[in-house]
Design an enzyme around this catalytic site. Structure first.
Site, PDB file in Angstrom:
ATOM      1  N   ASP A  56       0.839  -1.191   0.000  1.00 33.51           N
ATOM      2  CA  ASP A  56       0.000   0.000   0.000  1.00 33.51           C
ATOM      3  C   ASP A  56       0.882   1.252   0.000  1.00 33.51           C
ATOM      4  OD1 ASP A  56      -2.170  -1.685   0.229  1.00 33.51           O
ATOM      5  OD2 ASP A  56      -2.473  -1.317   2.378  1.00 33.51           O
ATOM      6  N   MET A  57       0.369   2.320  -0.570  1.00 37.76           N
ATOM      7  CA  MET A  57       1.094   3.585  -0.605  1.00 37.76           C
ATOM      8  C   MET A  57       1.505   4.022   0.802  1.00 37.76           C
ATOM      9  SD  MET A  57      -0.220   7.176  -2.247  1.00 37.76           S
ATOM     10  CE  MET A  57       0.740   8.692  -2.139  1.00 37.76           C
TER      11      MET A  57
END
Length: 217
Positions: A56-57
């Site tokens: 995930d970012m």
């Protein structure tokens, strides 16, 4: 080694292990403002670098990229067959107690699916969700009162799996903009989730190799 603002943990002719910073996309997103990402930066240095998995970012830590299509096939198969093992450090809200002897692993087994009315969020759904399994135990290290530091091991690899599973236990991750309550989100200036350990078979000879990344929080 720093390359294009990326830290290289491992480099050989077959694969790379990179350290993704928090706030950087793993792969390009939609729109011209979302083209800067880990894979694009890596391909500027290694044109044969190919994506195998993502973070995930908001998550930091270890990411593997294959070098060439054959290595990508081999590594992708290893992920599918669960011969790649990953562990994360997380800080969650509340005081979570491990009742297993000697701080043994606990298992969260809750099926997950997309929450279509609240994208990109995911949710637990016992009827339509895909099987999703996370293991957890208490991790060493300092935490502020009212929080717990955990070591997490995803057995499956669903989107947002670790974040949703801990929320479902009643202990969302500190700093999580999607799944934590506003006061829990405000406790940190980032999501407190870091991929700190990775074990995988080398795509050339199948020998198991491990990598470590110090937790930045």
């Amino acid at each position: 080694m720093q390359v294009n603002n990326l830290q290289t943990i491992h480099e050989d002719p077959h694969f790379l292990v990179l350290e993704k910073p928090e706030g950087l996309l793993a792969v390009p997103g939609r729109g011209p403002d979302k083209q800067d990402c880990l894979s694009t930066r890596a391909q500027a240095r290694w044109p044969d670098a190919l994506v195998v998995h993502r973070l995930d970012m908001a998550t930091s830590g270890l990411v593997v990229m294959a070098r060439g299509i054959e290595a990508q096939r081999t590594l992708s198969l290893a992920f599918e067959e669960r011969r790649v093992h990953k562990r994360y450090t997380a800080v969650v809200a509340g005081e979570l107690v491990n009742t297993q002897p000697d701080n043994g692993w606990n298992t969260i087994n809750l099926p997950l699916m997309a929450d279509w009315s609240n994208r990109p969020m995911q949710k637990v759904d016992h009827e339509q969700g895909k099987p999703s399994i996370t293991r957890w135990r208490i991790a060493p290290g300092h935490t502020v009162p009212g929080t717990t530091r955990l070591e997490l091991e995803p057995v499956t690899g669903r989107t947002h799996q670790l974040r949703v599973h801990l929320q479902a236990l009643g202990h969302p991750m500190v700093g999580d903009a999607l799944y934590a309550a506003p006061d829990q989100h405000a406790m940190a200036n980032r999501l407190l989730l870091h991929a700190h350990w990775l074990s995988l078979p080398h795509p050339l000879d199948g020998q198991t190799i491990e990598f470590h990344s110090p937790c930045p929080f």
